[in-house]
Scaffold this motif. Structure first.
Motif, PDB file in Angstrom:
ATOM      1  N   LYS A 207      -2.926 -68.794  50.327  1.00  0.00           N
ATOM      2  CA  LYS A 207      -4.364 -69.097  50.464  1.00  0.00           C
ATOM      3  C   LYS A 207      -4.855 -69.004  51.901  1.00  0.00           C
ATOM      4  CE  LYS A 207      -4.841 -70.337  46.097  1.00  0.00           C
ATOM      5  NZ  LYS A 207      -5.157 -69.299  45.161  1.00  0.00           N
ATOM      6  N   GLU A 208      -3.990 -69.298  52.874  1.00  0.00           N
ATOM      7  CA  GLU A 208      -4.429 -69.284  54.273  1.00  0.00           C
ATOM      8  C   GLU A 208      -4.646 -67.863  54.801  1.00  0.00           C
ATOM      9  OE1 GLU A 208       0.125 -69.617  54.390  1.00  0.00           O
ATOM     10  OE2 GLU A 208      -1.484 -70.305  53.110  1.00  0.00           O
TER      11      GLU A 208
ATOM     12  N   HIS B 166      -4.388 -64.414  58.519  1.00  0.00           N
ATOM     13  CA  HIS B 166      -5.099 -65.687  58.397  1.00  0.00           C
ATOM     14  C   HIS B 166      -6.082 -65.804  59.548  1.00  0.00           C
ATOM     15  CE1 HIS B 166      -2.813 -67.802  61.585  1.00  0.00           C
ATOM     16  NE2 HIS B 166      -1.784 -67.089  61.150  1.00  0.00           N
TER      17      HIS B 166
ATOM     18  N   SER C 246       1.099 -71.201  61.190  1.00  0.00           N
ATOM     19  CA  SER C 246       0.680 -71.423  59.804  1.00  0.00           C
ATOM     20  C   SER C 246       1.911 -71.330  58.902  1.00  0.00           C
ATOM     21  CB  SER C 246      -0.396 -70.417  59.371  1.00  0.00           C
ATOM     22  OG  SER C 246       0.148 -69.133  59.247  1.00  0.00           O
ATOM     23  N   ASP C 247       1.767 -71.754  57.660  1.00  0.00           N
ATOM     24  CA  ASP C 247       2.899 -71.744  56.727  1.00  0.00           C
ATOM     25  C   ASP C 247       3.425 -70.337  56.481  1.00  0.00           C
ATOM     26  OD1 ASP C 247       2.878 -74.474  56.470  1.00  0.00           O
ATOM     27  OD2 ASP C 247       1.673 -74.468  54.638  1.00  0.00           O
TER      28      ASP C 247
ATOM     29  N   ASP D  44      -6.730 -64.981  54.656  1.00  0.00           N
ATOM     30  CA  ASP D  44      -8.065 -64.864  54.072  1.00  0.00           C
ATOM     31  C   ASP D  44      -8.958 -63.785  54.686  1.00  0.00           C
ATOM     32  OD1 ASP D  44      -8.412 -66.032  56.544  1.00  0.00           O
ATOM     33  OD2 ASP D  44      -9.470 -67.807  55.798  1.00  0.00           O
TER      34      ASP D  44
ATOM     35  N   SER E  73      -3.801 -65.543  65.172  1.00  0.00           N
ATOM     36  CA  SER E  73      -3.453 -64.855  63.928  1.00  0.00           C
ATOM     37  C   SER E  73      -3.218 -63.375  64.170  1.00  0.00           C
ATOM     38  CB  SER E  73      -4.548 -65.049  62.887  1.00  0.00           C
ATOM     39  OG  SER E  73      -5.728 -64.404  63.293  1.00  0.00           O
TER      40      SER E  73
ATOM     41  N   ARG F  94      -3.831 -63.771  48.149  1.00  0.00           N
ATOM     42  CA  ARG F  94      -4.290 -65.144  47.932  1.00  0.00           C
ATOM     43  C   ARG F  94      -4.078 -65.617  46.494  1.00  0.00           C
ATOM     44  NH1 ARG F  94      -7.748 -67.456  51.410  1.00  0.00           N
ATOM     45  NH2 ARG F  94      -9.093 -68.244  49.761  1.00  0.00           N
TER      46      ARG F  94
END
Length: 194
Positions: A44-45, A65, A181-182, A47, A70, A38
């Motif tokens: 950041k995603e 994530h 997600s990215d 986590d 996920s 992170r």
């Protein structure tokens, strides 16, 4: 690779920890893996910890994530840096299965422009490569977005230019995502500048 560039830095942290309790997260492989992902990589995603295996002075921590679809984004490989009972955890790489970064080789001497590559299993993947150093927040270079890839254990290749390297060890990170997600998966390696 991260967070300490030298053994002397790790030992300085040990002394600070013993005297004032500074940054206790260095003693926790899970927190070190999440801080690497992170904070240093900027993902950041990602986590949460998805798996944990600690054996003696080595740890393998899966990170992911939060979300219904996920899966583990990467398994971070860490080792204790130093010999004392308070030796901190140090990220040394990732354990790769369906997405790898094998070029350049771990620990090799590099310069810009840099050819990177490895193997990937997946559908409609978009690979982005960054070159990072611990002393800088921003990447030193990012590949043009994005290298298409996919299939079963297929090769991928991307070129990235970078500048401003001051640290002796750089981190190369390749990531893919865009479905849920990215960043859905990533892989890292460490290289030298001198």
């Amino acid at each position: 690779m991260w967070p300490f560039a030298t053994l002397a830095q790790a030992q300085a942290w040990e002394r600070a920890y013993r005297s004032s309790g500074a940054q206790p997260w260095h003693l926790d492989p899970e927190q070190t893996a999440l801080s690497f992902t992170r904070g240093y990589l900027g993902f950041k995603e990602i986590d949460r910890v998805s798996s944990r295996k600690v054996s003696g002075r080595q740890a393998r921590i899966g990170v992911a994530h939060t979300g219904p679809e996920s899966g583990t984004a990467a398994v971070i490989h860490l080792v204790r840096y130093g010999s004392g009972p308070d030796a901190p955890w140090e990220v040394v790489g990732t354990d790769d299965t369906t997405f790898s970064l094998t070029t350049p080789r771990y620990g090799s001497l590099v310069r810009s422009p840099l050819t990177t590559g490895g193997r990937i299993t997946g559908v409609d993947e978009s690979i982005r490569v960054e070159v990072r150093q611990p002393s800088s927040e921003a990447p030193l270079g990012t590949s043009p977005c994005c290298t298409p890839a996919g299939g079963d254990d297929q090769p991928w290749k991307a070129s990235v230019e970078f500048s401003g390297a001051r640290d002796p060890v750089l981190t190369i990170v390749a990531s893919t995502g865009g479905h849920v997600s990215d960043v859905e998966r990533f892989t890292v390696t460490a290289v030298r500048t001198r």
